[in-house]
Scaffold this active site. Structure first.
Site, PDB file in Angstrom:
ATOM      1  N   ALA A 102       0.827  -1.208   0.000  1.00 53.83           N
ATOM      2  CA  ALA A 102       0.000   0.000   0.000  1.00 53.83           C
ATOM      3  C   ALA A 102       0.857   1.251   0.000  1.00 53.83           C
ATOM      4  O   ALA A 102       0.557   2.232  -0.702  1.00 53.83           O
ATOM      5  CB  ALA A 102      -0.932  -0.011   1.215  1.00 53.83           C
ATOM      6  N   TYR A 103       1.927   1.241   0.771  1.00 51.85           N
ATOM      7  CA  TYR A 103       2.826   2.390   0.873  1.00 51.85           C
ATOM      8  C   TYR A 103       3.479   2.685  -0.476  1.00 51.85           C
ATOM      9  O   TYR A 103       3.539   3.841  -0.912  1.00 51.85           O
ATOM     10  CB  TYR A 103       3.876   2.082   1.936  1.00 51.85           C
ATOM     11  CG  TYR A 103       4.873   3.176   2.212  1.00 51.85           C
ATOM     12  CD1 TYR A 103       4.523   4.297   2.948  1.00 51.85           C
ATOM     13  CD2 TYR A 103       6.189   3.069   1.773  1.00 51.85           C
ATOM     14  CE1 TYR A 103       5.448   5.288   3.237  1.00 51.85           C
ATOM     15  CE2 TYR A 103       7.119   4.056   2.047  1.00 51.85           C
ATOM     16  CZ  TYR A 103       6.742   5.167   2.780  1.00 51.85           C
ATOM     17  OH  TYR A 103       7.668   6.141   3.052  1.00 51.85           O
ATOM     18  N   ALA A 104       3.958   1.666  -1.137  1.00 51.96           N
ATOM     19  CA  ALA A 104       4.610   1.847  -2.434  1.00 51.96           C
ATOM     20  C   ALA A 104       3.629   2.387  -3.469  1.00 51.96           C
ATOM     21  O   ALA A 104       3.976   3.274  -4.261  1.00 51.96           O
ATOM     22  CB  ALA A 104       5.210   0.533  -2.917  1.00 51.96           C
TER      23      ALA A 104
END
Length: 251
Positions: free
Chosen positions: A153-155
């Site tokens: 999700a962060y990427a």
């Protein structure tokens, strides 16, 4: 004369970690700095450090995931210091999980606090940045550039920020506004907590950094941002500055 004397900067998530380091470095170069975040105590502590060094600081409590809060952050900056020259979109909330364990809620959280918050802040700040021919710095991530395991999700969110940055650099160049990305690798409280929980990961990360250490939030990352928004880098826009000790070198 300090490089940012007479300018005003807004740093989201400026109470701790990389945001705190950026706020301190901008203030050291003469900028009046507005720091925002959800925790009053950390904001006041960072503001106290800035004023204790002879700088000017103002705090605004709010959540970048709420559009009304973002609009208020920008309005408060202009009210406090009379304008806006530098916008640093640093705040980001996310949960680190492997892709098959990542939920829609994880992705929604990362997007709402990352690219959507960045979009809202840039749109809200645009009239003021046009007036000052200012500069925007959005925070990306070397973990996203590399496609680091466990950061689905962060990427996704951080690479969306880079795409938004490139479009803004093309469209807003006509207004004299520069828009760039910084991808830091710094020993922030979040990084320290992650490494403490995953010591084997800490060893592998350090082994993959040619300079052999994590960056300092103020002296390595903050000073880099201060240089980027100064007139020294007035011809750079749409770029991604990798402040990560060479971690993403290829070949």
């Amino acid at each position: 004369m300090r490089r940012l004397a007479g300018r005003t900067a807004l740093v989201t998530g400026g109470g701790q970690g990389v945001g705190r380091g950026i706020a301190l470095a901008l203030a050291a170069e003469g900028a009046a700095v507005v720091i925002t975040g959800r925790t009053e105590a950390t904001l006041e502590e960072t503001a106290g450090e800035i004023t204790g060094r002879g700088g000017r600081a103002h705090t605004v409590i709010g959540d970048v995931g709420e559009r009304a809060d973002v609009d208020r952050m920008v309005a408060e900056t202009v009210r406090a210091f009379g304008g806006l020259d530098v916008l640093v979109n640093n705040a980001q909330t996310s949960v680190q999980r492997r892709l098959e364990e990542t939920s829609y809620d994880d992705v929604e959280l990362a997007y709402r606090s990352g690219p959507l918050a960045t979009f809202h802040a840039m749109r809200s700040a645009l009239p003021h940045l046009r007036a000052s021919r200012g500069s925007v710095v959005n925070l990306g991530s070397s973990a996203a550039v590399q496609g680091e395991t466990g950061f689905a999700a962060y990427a996704m969110a951080k690479e969306a920020v880079r795409g938004l940055t490139r479009v803004a650099a093309r469209e807003w160049g006509a207004y004299g506004i520069r828009v760039n990305v910084v991808c830091p690798a710094a020993l922030s409280p979040a990084a320290e907590a992650f490494f403490a929980a995953h010591p084997e990961k800490a060893e592998s990360v350090l082994a993959g950094i040619p300079l052999g250490r994590m960056g300092d939030p103020e002296t390595d990352i903050g000073r880099g941002v201060a240089a980027l928004v100064s007139d020294d880098m007035a011809y750079l826009t749409g770029a991604t500055l990798m402040l990560e000790g060479g971690r993403t070198l290829i070949g």
